[in-house]
Design a protein around this motif. Structure first.
Motif, PDB file in Angstrom:
ATOM      1  N   LEU A  25       0.823  -1.210   0.000  1.00  0.00           N
ATOM      2  CA  LEU A  25       0.000   0.000   0.000  1.00  0.00           C
ATOM      3  C   LEU A  25       0.862   1.268   0.000  1.00  0.00           C
ATOM      4  O   LEU A  25       0.596   2.210  -0.754  1.00  0.00           O
ATOM      5  N   LYS A  26       1.899   1.292   0.825  1.00  0.00           N
ATOM      6  CA  LYS A  26       2.776   2.470   0.883  1.00  0.00           C
ATOM      7  C   LYS A  26       3.549   2.623  -0.420  1.00  0.00           C
ATOM      8  O   LYS A  26       3.772   3.735  -0.897  1.00  0.00           O
ATOM      9  N   PHE A  27       3.947   1.499  -1.022  1.00  0.00           N
ATOM     10  CA  PHE A  27       4.642   1.575  -2.307  1.00  0.00           C
ATOM     11  C   PHE A  27       3.723   2.173  -3.376  1.00  0.00           C
ATOM     12  O   PHE A  27       4.144   3.004  -4.179  1.00  0.00           O
ATOM     13  N   LEU A  28       2.460   1.745  -3.387  1.00  0.00           N
ATOM     14  CA  LEU A  28       1.503   2.301  -4.351  1.00  0.00           C
ATOM     15  C   LEU A  28       1.319   3.803  -4.141  1.00  0.00           C
ATOM     16  O   LEU A  28       1.200   4.562  -5.105  1.00  0.00           O
ATOM     17  N   GLU A  29       1.325   4.241  -2.880  1.00  0.00           N
ATOM     18  CA  GLU A  29       1.221   5.677  -2.598  1.00  0.00           C
ATOM     19  C   GLU A  29       2.447   6.419  -3.121  1.00  0.00           C
ATOM     20  O   GLU A  29       2.326   7.520  -3.652  1.00  0.00           O
ATOM     21  N   LEU A  30       3.613   5.829  -2.975  1.00  0.00           N
ATOM     22  CA  LEU A  30       4.836   6.442  -3.501  1.00  0.00           C
ATOM     23  C   LEU A  30       4.761   6.529  -5.021  1.00  0.00           C
ATOM     24  O   LEU A  30       5.036   7.573  -5.619  1.00  0.00           O
ATOM     25  N   LYS A  31       4.339   5.446  -5.642  1.00  0.00           N
ATOM     26  CA  LYS A  31       4.327   5.362  -7.101  1.00  0.00           C
ATOM     27  C   LYS A  31       3.237   6.240  -7.727  1.00  0.00           C
ATOM     28  O   LYS A  31       3.510   6.987  -8.669  1.00  0.00           O
ATOM     29  N   ALA A  32       2.033   6.157  -7.218  1.00  0.00           N
ATOM     30  CA  ALA A  32       0.900   6.836  -7.857  1.00  0.00           C
ATOM     31  C   ALA A  32       0.700   8.276  -7.375  1.00  0.00           C
ATOM     32  O   ALA A  32       0.446   9.163  -8.175  1.00  0.00           O
ATOM     33  N   PHE A  69       5.526   9.846  -0.847  1.00  0.00           N
ATOM     34  CA  PHE A  69       6.800   9.650  -0.156  1.00  0.00           C
ATOM     35  C   PHE A  69       7.936   9.751  -1.162  1.00  0.00           C
ATOM     36  O   PHE A  69       7.770   9.453  -2.338  1.00  0.00           O
ATOM     37  N   ARG A  70       9.117  10.140  -0.680  1.00  0.00           N
ATOM     38  CA  ARG A  70      10.319  10.148  -1.513  1.00  0.00           C
ATOM     39  C   ARG A  70      10.954   8.763  -1.490  1.00  0.00           C
ATOM     40  O   ARG A  70      11.503   8.295  -2.473  1.00  0.00           O
ATOM     41  N   PHE A  71      10.898   8.113  -0.311  1.00  0.00           N
ATOM     42  CA  PHE A  71      11.493   6.780  -0.187  1.00  0.00           C
ATOM     43  C   PHE A  71      10.782   5.992   0.897  1.00  0.00           C
ATOM     44  O   PHE A  71      10.069   6.554   1.731  1.00  0.00           O
ATOM     45  N   ILE A  72      10.997   4.665   0.845  1.00  0.00           N
ATOM     46  CA  ILE A  72      10.495   3.761   1.872  1.00  0.00           C
ATOM     47  C   ILE A  72      11.618   2.791   2.219  1.00  0.00           C
ATOM     48  O   ILE A  72      12.248   2.225   1.325  1.00  0.00           O
ATOM     49  N   VAL A  73      11.854   2.593   3.510  1.00  0.00           N
ATOM     50  CA  VAL A  73      12.827   1.605   3.974  1.00  0.00           C
ATOM     51  C   VAL A  73      12.028   0.447   4.576  1.00  0.00           C
ATOM     52  O   VAL A  73      11.127   0.652   5.387  1.00  0.00           O
ATOM     53  N   PHE A  74      12.359  -0.765   4.127  1.00  0.00           N
ATOM     54  CA  PHE A  74      11.671  -1.977   4.583  1.00  0.00           C
ATOM     55  C   PHE A  74      12.632  -2.822   5.407  1.00  0.00           C
ATOM     56  O   PHE A  74      13.817  -2.907   5.105  1.00  0.00           O
ATOM     57  N   LYS A  75      12.078  -3.488   6.412  1.00  0.00           N
ATOM     58  CA  LYS A  75      12.876  -4.326   7.302  1.00  0.00           C
ATOM     59  C   LYS A  75      12.219  -5.694   7.413  1.00  0.00           C
ATOM     60  O   LYS A  75      10.993  -5.792   7.447  1.00  0.00           O
ATOM     61  N   ILE A  76      13.036  -6.733   7.477  1.00  0.00           N
ATOM     62  CA  ILE A  76      12.508  -8.069   7.760  1.00  0.00           C
ATOM     63  C   ILE A  76      12.482  -8.247   9.277  1.00  0.00           C
ATOM     64  O   ILE A  76      13.523  -8.154   9.935  1.00  0.00           O
ATOM     65  N   GLU A  77      11.287  -8.472   9.797  1.00  0.00           N
ATOM     66  CA  GLU A  77      11.136  -8.809  11.216  1.00  0.00           C
ATOM     67  C   GLU A  77      11.357 -10.310  11.314  1.00  0.00           C
ATOM     68  O   GLU A  77      10.466 -11.096  10.990  1.00  0.00           O
ATOM     69  N   GLU A  78      12.560 -10.702  11.728  1.00  0.00           N
ATOM     70  CA  GLU A  78      12.934 -12.119  11.711  1.00  0.00           C
ATOM     71  C   GLU A  78      12.061 -12.985  12.605  1.00  0.00           C
ATOM     72  O   GLU A  78      11.726 -14.112  12.240  1.00  0.00           O
ATOM     73  N   LYS A  79      11.665 -12.467  13.765  1.00  0.00           N
ATOM     74  CA  LYS A  79      10.870 -13.273  14.697  1.00  0.00           C
ATOM     75  C   LYS A  79       9.524 -13.676  14.110  1.00  0.00           C
ATOM     76  O   LYS A  79       9.037 -14.772  14.366  1.00  0.00           O
ATOM     77  N   ARG A 133      11.416 -12.364  -4.366  1.00  0.00           N
ATOM     78  CA  ARG A 133      10.011 -12.539  -3.999  1.00  0.00           C
ATOM     79  C   ARG A 133       9.413 -11.213  -3.543  1.00  0.00           C
ATOM     80  O   ARG A 133       8.323 -10.827  -3.959  1.00  0.00           O
ATOM     81  N   PHE A 134      10.129 -10.485  -2.694  1.00  0.00           N
ATOM     82  CA  PHE A 134       9.628  -9.200  -2.192  1.00  0.00           C
ATOM     83  C   PHE A 134       9.535  -8.177  -3.324  1.00  0.00           C
ATOM     84  O   PHE A 134       8.540  -7.469  -3.454  1.00  0.00           O
ATOM     85  N   LYS A 135      10.562  -8.136  -4.154  1.00  0.00           N
ATOM     86  CA  LYS A 135      10.593  -7.175  -5.258  1.00  0.00           C
ATOM     87  C   LYS A 135       9.416  -7.377  -6.211  1.00  0.00           C
ATOM     88  O   LYS A 135       8.851  -6.409  -6.712  1.00  0.00           O
ATOM     89  N   ARG A 136       9.021  -8.618  -6.431  1.00  0.00           N
ATOM     90  CA  ARG A 136       7.876  -8.901  -7.306  1.00  0.00           C
ATOM     91  C   ARG A 136       6.578  -8.326  -6.757  1.00  0.00           C
ATOM     92  O   ARG A 136       5.659  -8.015  -7.501  1.00  0.00           O
ATOM     93  N   GLU A 137       6.493  -8.172  -5.444  1.00  0.00           N
ATOM     94  CA  GLU A 137       5.292  -7.597  -4.818  1.00  0.00           C
ATOM     95  C   GLU A 137       5.151  -6.104  -5.124  1.00  0.00           C
ATOM     96  O   GLU A 137       4.070  -5.547  -5.023  1.00  0.00           O
ATOM     97  N   LEU A 138       6.266  -5.464  -5.457  1.00  0.00           N
ATOM     98  CA  LEU A 138       6.274  -4.024  -5.697  1.00  0.00           C
ATOM     99  C   LEU A 138       6.297  -3.769  -7.197  1.00  0.00           C
ATOM    100  O   LEU A 138       7.354  -3.605  -7.805  1.00  0.00           O
ATOM    101  N   ASP A 139       5.135  -3.724  -7.795  1.00  0.00           N
ATOM    102  CA  ASP A 139       5.017  -3.566  -9.243  1.00  0.00           C
ATOM    103  C   ASP A 139       5.307  -2.122  -9.649  1.00  0.00           C
ATOM    104  O   ASP A 139       4.611  -1.207  -9.214  1.00  0.00           O
ATOM    105  N   GLY A 140       6.343  -1.929 -10.456  1.00  0.00           N
ATOM    106  CA  GLY A 140       6.676  -0.588 -10.924  1.00  0.00           C
ATOM    107  C   GLY A 140       8.114  -0.194 -10.659  1.00  0.00           C
ATOM    108  O   GLY A 140       8.518   0.931 -10.949  1.00  0.00           O
ATOM    109  N   ILE A 141       8.894  -1.119 -10.120  1.00  0.00           N
ATOM    110  CA  ILE A 141      10.316  -0.836  -9.904  1.00  0.00           C
ATOM    111  C   ILE A 141      11.016  -0.816 -11.257  1.00  0.00           C
ATOM    112  O   ILE A 141      10.801  -1.690 -12.085  1.00  0.00           O
ATOM    113  N   GLN A 142      11.847   0.200 -11.484  1.00  0.00           N
ATOM    114  CA  GLN A 142      12.488   0.358 -12.783  1.00  0.00           C
ATOM    115  C   GLN A 142      13.976   0.040 -12.768  1.00  0.00           C
ATOM    116  O   GLN A 142      14.522  -0.390 -13.774  1.00  0.00           O
TER     117      GLN A 142
END
Length: 154
Positions: free
Chosen positions: A31-38, A42-52, A124-133
């Motif tokens: 959802l946040k990526f779509l807001e950035l794209k459309a 936002f200028r950027f988004i930082v994502f983190k893997i919550e290992e637990k 796998r994660f990158k495929r979820e974010l449609d529109g990366i160039q």
């Protein structure tokens, strides 16, 4: 064929988990990526893997007025992260353009387990974010300098 299992998280939202890496992607990431794209919210988004909990989550949202320096400063020196950056530039023909960069940040000083987890979950994660160039993989800040990003944008 990728096996995808649907998991319901605590708040009742649905997450998809890749059975190979076991990593779920929180709906908020998309959802946040779509807001950035459309909307360019936002200028950027930082994502983190919550290992637990084996899930990718949004760690930081960069406001539209923030700079590339603000973006790079948001990446921890000793921990891996995924990030997207909306890069504005002017072409040689004096046209204003924008490209969305995906950054796989994996500093040499981060834990080996973390590097392996981020590397195995990246596609796998990158495929979820449609529109990366453009994709940039960096282990050191010099590998994602503004000059390198400008060169990759053209």
């Amino acid at each position: 064929m990728i096996n995808v299992k649907i998991c319901q998280n605590i708040s009742g939202e649905m997450d998809k988990a890749n059975s190979a890496s076991g990593m779920a992607v929180h709906d908020d990431c998309k959802l946040k990526f779509l807001e950035l794209k459309a909307k360019r919210s936002f200028r950027f988004i930082v994502f983190k893997i919550e290992e637990k909990i084996q899930r990718v989550v949004v760690e930081k949202l960069g406001q539209p007025e923030e700079s590339y320096e603000d973006f790079t400063a948001s990446l921890p020196a000793n921990e891996c992260r995924y990030a997207v950056y909306d890069f504005d530039f002017t072409t040689d023909e004096n046209c204003q353009k924008s490209k969305i960069f995906f950054v796989a940040w994996s500093p040499d000083t981060s834990r080996v387990r973390s590097k392996m987890l981020y590397a195995s979950s990246k596609d796998r994660f990158k495929r979820e974010l449609d529109g990366i160039q453009v994709e940039v993989q960096a282990t050191d800040p010099s590998e994602m300098s503004l000059d390198i990003v400008k060169a990759r944008a053209i």
